[in-house]
Scaffold this motif. Structure first.
Motif, PDB file in Angstrom:
ATOM      1  N   THR A 442      -4.501   3.170  -3.202  1.00 38.00           N
ATOM      2  CA  THR A 442      -4.091   1.914  -2.892  1.00 38.00           C
ATOM      3  C   THR A 442      -5.199   1.182  -2.144  1.00 38.00           C
ATOM      4  O   THR A 442      -5.760   1.853  -1.334  1.00 38.00           O
ATOM      5  N   LEU A 443      -5.548   0.045  -2.842  1.00 34.08           N
ATOM      6  CA  LEU A 443      -6.654  -0.520  -2.355  1.00 34.08           C
ATOM      7  C   LEU A 443      -6.196  -1.907  -1.544  1.00 34.08           C
ATOM      8  O   LEU A 443      -5.073  -2.459  -2.044  1.00 34.08           O
ATOM      9  N   THR A 444      -6.700  -2.271  -0.381  1.00 36.74           N
ATOM     10  CA  THR A 444      -6.216  -3.572   0.518  1.00 36.74           C
ATOM     11  C   THR A 444      -7.366  -4.378   0.364  1.00 36.74           C
ATOM     12  O   THR A 444      -8.387  -4.132   1.172  1.00 36.74           O
ATOM     13  N   ASP A 445      -7.274  -5.505  -0.302  1.00 34.29           N
ATOM     14  CA  ASP A 445      -8.326  -6.477  -0.268  1.00 34.29           C
ATOM     15  C   ASP A 445      -8.536  -7.047   1.159  1.00 34.29           C
ATOM     16  O   ASP A 445      -7.643  -7.403   1.990  1.00 34.29           O
ATOM     17  N   ASP A 446      -9.777  -6.970   1.515  1.00 37.76           N
ATOM     18  CA  ASP A 446     -10.437  -7.502   2.951  1.00 37.76           C
ATOM     19  C   ASP A 446     -10.035  -8.674   3.264  1.00 37.76           C
ATOM     20  O   ASP A 446      -9.599  -9.203   4.443  1.00 37.76           O
ATOM     21  N   LEU A 447     -10.007  -9.816   2.374  1.00 38.14           N
ATOM     22  CA  LEU A 447      -9.860 -10.965   2.596  1.00 38.14           C
ATOM     23  C   LEU A 447      -8.379 -11.627   2.508  1.00 38.14           C
ATOM     24  O   LEU A 447      -7.823 -12.236   3.497  1.00 38.14           O
ATOM     25  N   THR A 448      -7.749 -11.189   1.534  1.00 40.65           N
ATOM     26  CA  THR A 448      -6.337 -11.453   1.390  1.00 40.65           C
ATOM     27  C   THR A 448      -5.148 -10.590   1.830  1.00 40.65           C
ATOM     28  O   THR A 448      -4.045 -11.090   2.248  1.00 40.65           O
ATOM     29  N   GLY A 449      -5.519  -9.369   1.988  1.00 36.67           N
ATOM     30  CA  GLY A 449      -4.640  -8.165   2.448  1.00 36.67           C
ATOM     31  C   GLY A 449      -3.827  -7.763   1.388  1.00 36.67           C
ATOM     32  O   GLY A 449      -2.798  -7.193   1.424  1.00 36.67           O
ATOM     33  N   SER A 450      -3.988  -8.344   0.121  1.00 35.82           N
ATOM     34  CA  SER A 450      -3.215  -7.952  -1.154  1.00 35.82           C
ATOM     35  C   SER A 450      -3.393  -6.152  -1.321  1.00 35.82           C
ATOM     36  O   SER A 450      -4.423  -5.739  -1.133  1.00 35.82           O
ATOM     37  N   LYS A 451      -2.311  -5.750  -1.883  1.00 36.22           N
ATOM     38  CA  LYS A 451      -2.372  -4.364  -2.196  1.00 36.22           C
ATOM     39  C   LYS A 451      -2.374  -4.132  -3.630  1.00 36.22           C
ATOM     40  O   LYS A 451      -1.667  -4.684  -4.394  1.00 36.22           O
ATOM     41  N   ILE A 452      -3.565  -3.397  -4.196  1.00 36.77           N
ATOM     42  CA  ILE A 452      -3.634  -2.828  -5.439  1.00 36.77           C
ATOM     43  C   ILE A 452      -3.451  -1.460  -5.717  1.00 36.77           C
ATOM     44  O   ILE A 452      -3.985  -0.726  -4.922  1.00 36.77           O
ATOM     45  N   VAL A 453      -2.263  -1.056  -6.503  1.00 39.90           N
ATOM     46  CA  VAL A 453      -2.121   0.237  -6.365  1.00 39.90           C
ATOM     47  C   VAL A 453      -2.583   0.661  -7.981  1.00 39.90           C
ATOM     48  O   VAL A 453      -2.343   0.124  -8.960  1.00 39.90           O
ATOM     49  N   LEU A 454      -3.393   1.848  -8.178  1.00 43.09           N
ATOM     50  CA  LEU A 454      -3.813   2.444  -9.340  1.00 43.09           C
ATOM     51  C   LEU A 454      -3.495   3.796  -9.376  1.00 43.09           C
ATOM     52  O   LEU A 454      -3.173   4.641  -8.373  1.00 43.09           O
ATOM     53  N   LYS A 455      -3.107   4.419 -10.436  1.00 39.61           N
ATOM     54  CA  LYS A 455      -2.707   5.848 -10.695  1.00 39.61           C
ATOM     55  C   LYS A 455      -3.768   6.577 -11.501  1.00 39.61           C
ATOM     56  O   LYS A 455      -3.975   5.929 -12.925  1.00 39.61           O
ATOM     57  N   MET A 456      -4.433   7.628 -11.386  1.00 39.80           N
ATOM     58  CA  MET A 456      -5.322   8.373 -12.054  1.00 39.80           C
ATOM     59  C   MET A 456      -4.607   8.765 -13.448  1.00 39.80           C
ATOM     60  O   MET A 456      -3.313   9.196 -13.539  1.00 39.80           O
TER      61      MET A 456
END
Length: 510
Positions: A442-456
């Motif tokens: 789970t990545l949280t964008d520094d500027l917008t706070g958006s949550k990006i979810v990825l799975k191996m």
């Protein structure tokens, strides 16, 4: 020659700090006046500081012209600075920049530095290490007083040997300090770039003749700082590992001998080496020319305390095609009052809480989240200073289909350019969390706070809960997770530019 260059550069820099020698001028003991600044334990003051860059002759590039205009608009005004003691101080003033005025307030104590700039929703609180430093000195005889005395020993010794510049004078004047009219002595000093080499020679010559003075200074510094070194080494000053009086004397004599040897090596061919230095480094001819000038006015009261100071520094720069400016000018004016009188710092208002900042970890997004979006500060940080701008490159020294350096190289998989998730996230200040059980990132964008979810191993992803499909699944190369470049850059508000010829990927965010 290299050793001479380093030695001369150090001495020239030192002379600019020392300003003038110890010779009494017009009955004023210059050395005593300069050293007296180290005796100031409390005071109130105000100051202005401005910068001017003089454009080089000829037509300027538009970006250079704009940069010069912006920097020339910069100035700092400190309306009130309060030094309560060596560990408590505060400043209130404003920074002017591109037509904007940003009031600020700083307060420092042994634990923290608090900073508030108009437009911030909360003041920033930065932890300081003064207490750790005090603990390091625990068990030694080191105090603020002994540290200050060692500074006075050093500067007193150097001032003793620093020659006066050709332009130095003292005249009685009546001037105002914080609105109060005072009778003062004005010490005026001009130091030109073309006399620095001669001043340095005089300084070194005088120094070389004072071996007893060197020995006394080194002995005092030894007595002051040896306990610290001993404490770090795990021994006490009085312990069995402490140096004997004879060993101490031997080391001091060796230090004096080494310093004297260095000076004796520099001085015989000093003038010749200066000429060779200027010939080998033509740019120094401009910097060390008559157009480089330090002009200083020190207004002294009857106790030789500096009550007012006006400094103008002009540095002439070499004329080169790559340098759009030919001179840098700095001007400052300072007034000081209530010297060594009881004063109390003004603390920063933290009634609405504080933003706890860990040094080195503050990101652009974190900073902007503590600033009112409608404020001048926000527009300055975002639009003028462009603190959110990022640009970095990923290189491939071989065929990009082959992983060259795991975790940092771009990789092409079935026509899709893949990039390392962690490295890109770090460069764009995105927070990355890894769930080992689900193999999910789970990545949280520094500027917008958006949550990006990825799975191996999966092509399925999401941004703030909205499903996305990747052109290639997230996959591992030598333990590093890789994801399609176009997806991750767009998700984090950036763009990627791939140079297929040079095998270089550039990622930028505005």
């Amino acid at each position: 020659m290299r050793r001479f260059k380093l030695g001369l550069a150090a001495v020239l820099s030192l002379l600019l700090v020392l300003l003038a020698g110890c010779q009494a001028i017009g009955g004023v003991d210059v050395s005593k006046a300069v050293l007296g600044t180290l005796d100031v334990k409390s005071s109130m003051s105000k100051q202005t500081l401005s910068l001017q860059l003089v454009p080089a002759d000829g037509k300027l590039k538009e970006e250079d012209r704009k940069a010069i205009e912006i920097l020339n608009s910069l100035s700092v005004t400190i309306d009130q600075a309060i030094l309560q003691d060596s560990k408590h101080m505060s400043m209130e003033g404003a920074v002017q920049f591109s037509g904007k005025k940003l009031p600020f307030h700083v307060a420092i104590d042994p634990k923290t530095m608090k900073l508030f700039v108009e437009g911030m929703t909360q003041p920033a609180s930065v932890p300081l290490d003064m207490q750790e430093l005090d603990m390091a000195f625990a068990g030694t005889k080191m105090t603020d007083e002994t540290i200050m005395e060692s500074y006075k020993d050093i500067f007193g010794f150097l001032l003793k040997h620093a020659p006066n510049p050709s332009s130095i004078s003292v005249t009685p004047v009546t001037d105002t300090v914080n609105g109060e009219s005072l009778s003062l002595q004005k010490l005026h000093i001009d130091i030109r770039g073309d006399e620095l080499a001669d001043l340095a020679k005089g300084f070194l010559t005088s120094l070389s003749k004072d071996q007893e003075g060197m020995k006394e200074l080194i002995g005092r510094l030894y007595d002051t700082y040896y306990p610290i070194f001993a404490a770090y080494a795990g021994t006490s000053e009085d312990g069995k590992n402490a140096l004997s009086k004879a060993d101490k004397e031997k080391q001091i004599n060796e230090a004096v001998k080494e310093l004297t040897s260095m000076l004796n090596e520099l001085l015989p061919d000093y003038d010749k080496n200066v000429k060779e230095l200027l010939a080998d480094s033509p740019e120094l001819k401009d910097i060390l020319s008559k157009n480089t000038v330090l002009s200083l006015d020190l207004m002294l009261d009857s106790k030789l305390k500096i009550r007012k100071q006006i400094m103008d520094l002009t540095v002439q720069l070499p004329a080169t095609e790559d340098l759009p400016i030919k001179q840098v000018k700095v001007r400052s004016e300072t007034e000081m009052w209530k010297i060594n009188e009881p004063v109390t710092v003004h603390d920063v208002d933290s009634s609405k809480g504080v933003w706890d900042v860990t040094p080195g970890e503050g990101s652009p997004g974190a900073m902007l989240r503590h600033v009112d979006r409608q404020s001048e500060l926000y527009r300055l940080l975002k639009d003028d200073l462009k603190i959110t701008h990022k640009s970095f490159t990923l290189y491939s020294d071989e065929d990009p289909s082959i992983l060259y350096d795991a975790g940092y190289e771009p990789v092409i998989v079935k026509g899709t350019l893949m990039v390392p998730v962690k490295y890109v996230a770090d460069q764009l200040d995105a927070d990355l969390k890894w769930d080992k059980a689900t193999k999910q990132m789970t990545l949280t964008d520094d500027l917008t706070g958006s949550k990006i979810v990825l799975k191996m191993g999966s092509k399925e992803a999401s941004i703030d809960g909205v499903a996305q499909t990747l052109s290639q699944p997230v996959q591992s190369f030598e333990g590093y997770a890789y994801v399609p470049m176009k997806f991750i850059t767009k998700a984090l508000g950036a763009e990627g530019y791939w140079d297929a010829k040079e095998l270089v990927l550039t990622i930028e965010r505005n």
